[in-house]
Design an enzyme around this catalytic site. Structure first.
Site, PDB file in Angstrom:
ATOM      1  N   HIS A 104     -53.557  11.415  57.250  1.00  0.00           N
ATOM      2  CA  HIS A 104     -53.594  10.091  56.620  1.00  0.00           C
ATOM      3  C   HIS A 104     -52.210   9.446  56.649  1.00  0.00           C
ATOM      4  CE1 HIS A 104     -55.097   7.172  53.502  1.00  0.00           C
ATOM      5  NE2 HIS A 104     -53.792   7.106  53.253  1.00  0.00           N
ATOM      6  N   GLU A 105     -51.221  10.180  56.151  1.00  0.00           N
ATOM      7  CA  GLU A 105     -49.855   9.614  56.106  1.00  0.00           C
ATOM      8  C   GLU A 105     -49.306   9.427  57.518  1.00  0.00           C
ATOM      9  OE1 GLU A 105     -49.020   8.316  53.471  1.00  0.00           O
ATOM     10  OE2 GLU A 105     -50.418   9.355  52.154  1.00  0.00           O
ATOM     11  N   HIS A 137     -50.423   6.084  58.785  1.00  0.00           N
ATOM     12  CA  HIS A 137     -49.518   5.030  58.313  1.00  0.00           C
ATOM     13  C   HIS A 137     -48.245   5.018  59.158  1.00  0.00           C
ATOM     14  CE1 HIS A 137     -51.553   3.552  54.785  1.00  0.00           C
ATOM     15  NE2 HIS A 137     -51.510   4.688  54.119  1.00  0.00           N
ATOM     16  N   HIS A 196     -48.577   3.358  62.433  1.00  0.00           N
ATOM     17  CA  HIS A 196     -48.597   1.906  62.241  1.00  0.00           C
ATOM     18  C   HIS A 196     -47.160   1.372  62.218  1.00  0.00           C
ATOM     19  CE1 HIS A 196     -50.912  -1.500  59.894  1.00  0.00           C
ATOM     20  NE2 HIS A 196     -50.543  -1.875  61.103  1.00  0.00           N
TER      21      HIS A 196
END
Length: 674
Positions: free
Chosen positions: A467-468, A471, A474
């Site tokens: 998940h991190e 990010h 991105h």
């Protein structure tokens, strides 16, 4: 001080952490604020006719040194803080608020921006430039530029007080987390607890000069305890301790802070002409209006509640059959869920953990990013770091050009807040023809290695890492001109798409084969385990969905309409009424430690986790349709989502990637709710 106020003479211009003295921060903030003021003055005093370049663009590139310093200081205040640093934060936060208010309420600056904005239809602008112009104008109008002098002053006072309140709120939660420990000297009390967790607790006791075992409210310590320890009274003790953080009528109590933050947010919104804080916030979100958010949450609630009630009844019956428990309490949830999961799927985190060695999982995330997006990660040892635990990587493309610098900080320690997050030490942007590459970091609190074992992750920790890392991608793959539109600078209910979509690869056999290998034998995770992981992915999903929706509804209850709150606990209880499964615990209150909405940026935005789940389920359905490593789909995702930041409206970017608007059906199907 000089270290902090100039370009760093380091590899890739990375932050020189080891050279920074705490005593230097305040002076450095004063100097960089003065420098940023001078840059604003130069824009305001420019005698040329206001243009996009000399006003809008110049404004976006101003304050670079101050932004850099702020990102270093506040990132460390979350990951590596101490009392002295927190004291400095209390001193510099009002200075920064005052400076941002000085900009937001600078009439001469706004006149120049408005002059450019008023002729926008005649200007020949790229999509990104048009977005930036709109963002700068709204940045002023939404921060009081159209207010009277008297109201501008009121706004400044509100913002200064809010900045301090949010800091105090967070410090209280951290203090309460650090102030609790459960010290156990009788090993029989730990029956059921896995050896790895026991070893970690023994090590923690030893480091505190104690015999036996010590457990804290830090997640890697707390979660295994409430999930595995057979002793119900001890589970109750630690669960109640976790639930009453900053709700104990002591010096760290947050009840009044909650009431005051909510009151000030509404006052601020009303002053700016909005009905409520939510109306103000959601104007700049994909959802756009509180009614749409409430309808979205209630629609999902209607679909998930029957499943949640059925699951809760099954869990209750199981606990009664197993241990004669008549009424399931909050401290029973994780324990009996794990027992039922083991019964149904013969799947135990302890069986899986040997296949999820941290280093291998991290390399798996790197390999997946390489296959999808054409980047590779190379660990380097000549980049300064703020703690020995931190790892540093160069991220390169296939031509060996630098894409980003990546920091990874995985283990809990004193002075590091709970949870997991991605952040940036330097944003990507293009200036004077040079594409400045970003410096991105992920910070987690995973199970650390012990004397006998490497760091072995629970499956939940594996998905958290992915998940991190989503990010981080991105941020790392950003390719925009302007810093304020780069990377994760997107609408809040769009920012979770890249992170949540990456979690999907953790369930795919083809992806798991790359990294899920036994830390001793090297054997790939058995196929029947993979099937069980996929089957169990929607285990108790109705209950999990209800829990997430309850947080979103609580957030909207606080912020969706202007109101006076007399009793925080009573208010919270009323907001949770339609989503409660377990009996209420009188001495507990979530609001006093709900940092996401009271300290972080999620006020009126907690719904975005579920909103983004709709996006990510729909997006991953496209990958599944074409192949989870399909180059064409991955390139579309990289080019239209990951690299574009906030340069266009999120729904437009999503449609360019997917060819259509997202459909909720993909989420309901994945969650087993249809």
């Amino acid at each position: 001080m000089k270290t902090l106020t100039q370009n760093f003479e380091t590899k890739h211009n990375t932050a020189p952490f080891s050279q920074i003295q705490l005593a230097d921060y305040k002076t450095a903030f004063e100097a960089t604020i003065a420098q940023a003021r001078a840059e604003i003055d130069a824009i305001v005093n420019n005698t040329d006719v206001p243009s996009f370049e000399n006003t809008i663009e110049a404004l976006d590139f101003s304050g670079e040194s101050l932004d850099r310093l702020s990102s270093i200081f506040f990132n460390l205040n979350s990951a590596e803080t101490c009392d002295e640093m927190q004291k400095i934060a209390q001193e510099v936060s009002p200075m920064l608020t005052e400076f941002s208010n000085d900009i937001a309420l600078n009439e001469d600056l706004f006149k120049r921006i408005k002059a450019v904005y008023d002729q926008k239809d005649k200007l020949i602008l790229t999509t990104e430039q048009a977005t930036l112009l709109d963002k700068k104008f709204k940045g002023f109008s939404r921060n009081g530029a159209l207010l009277s002098e008297e109201d501008k002053l009121k706004l400044r006072e509100i913002d200064t007080e809010l900045a301090k309140l949010k800091l105090t709120y967070g410090e209280n939660v951290l203090a309460e987390t650090n102030n609790y420990q459960l010290h156990i000297t009788n090993e029989a009390d730990l029956k059921g607890l896995p050896d790895g967790s026991k070893e970690m607790a023994a090590s923690l006791a030893k480091s505190n000069g104690l015999n036996g075992w010590v457990f804290t409210l830090d997640f890697p310590s707390y979660l295994p305890f409430v999930t595995y320890v057979d002793n119900r009274e001890l589970r109750k003790e630690i669960a109640i301790a976790a639930g009453k953080k900053a709700f104990q009528n002591n010096e760290f109590d947050n009840k009044e802070n909650v009431k005051r933050i909510v009151e000030l947010r509404h006052k601020r919104a009303n002053l700016l002409g909005y009905e409520s804080h939510s109306h103000f916030v959601l104007e700049e979100r994909m959802a756009q209006h509180p009614d749409k958010v409430k309808a979205f949450l209630n629609d999902l609630l209607e679909k998930a509640k029957p499943a949640a009630l059925k699951e809760f009844a099954e869990l209750t019956a199981f606990a009664k059959e197993l241990d004669g428990i008549e009424q399931l309490e909050k401290w029973d949830g994780a324990y009996y869920s794990e027992k039922l999961k083991q019964k149904l799927f013969s799947l135990d985190d302890e069986l899986l953990k040997p296949y999820f060695q941290l280093e291998k999982v991290l390399n798996g995330a790197f390999t997946i990013a390489e296959k999808l997006f054409g980047i590779k990660f190379k660990e380097v040892f000549d980049i300064d770091k703020y703690h020995n635990d931190v790892q540093t990587f160069e991220v390169l493309d296939f031509q060996d050009e630098l894409v980003a610098v990546f920091y990874a900080d995985f283990f809990p320690r004193k002075g590091k807040r709970n949870g997991a997050w991605m952040t940036s030490f330097k944003p990507q942007h293009i200036k004077n023809g040079v594409n400045e590459r970003p410096h991105v970091s992920i910070v987690c609190n995973f199970t650390p290695p012990t004397e006998t074992k490497p760091s072995l992750l629970t499956f939940n920790e594996v998905t958290t890492l992915f998940h991190e890392f989503g990010h981080a991608l991105h941020g790392m793959l950003a390719n925009t001109t302007y810093p304020s539109l780069s990377g994760t600078s997107v609408y809040w209910d769009f920012v979770e798409l890249p992170s949540q979509v990456m979690e999907n690869w953790c369930y795919e056999p083809e992806a798991l084969a790359l990294f899920a290998k036994h830390y001793q034998s090297g054997d790939v995770i058995p196929q029947h385990f993979v099937e069980k992981i996929k089957e169990s992915a929607s285990f108790l999903e109705g209950m999990a969905t209800l829990r997430q929706l309850s947080f979103g509804l609580l957030d909207m209850a606080y912020h969706g309409k202007s109101q006076t709150i007399d009793d925080v606990k009573a208010f919270e209880k009323a907001a949770f009424e339609g989503t409660s499964l377990y009996p209420d615990v009188e001495e507990n209150c979530m609001s006093t430690s709900f940092s996401h909405i009271f300290q972080g940026g999620y006020s009126s935005g907690y719904y975005s986790y579920k909103w983004a789940e709709v996006l990510d389920a729909d997006a991953f359905a496209y990958f599944q349709e074409k192949g989870i490593f399909n180059h064409e789909v991955a390139t579309k995702f990289k080019d239209n989502v990951l690299s574009k930041g906030g340069t266009e409206l999120p729904m437009e970017l999503y449609k360019k990637f997917r060819g259509q608007e997202p459909k909720v059906e993909a989420l309901l199907k994945r969650a087993g709710l249809v």
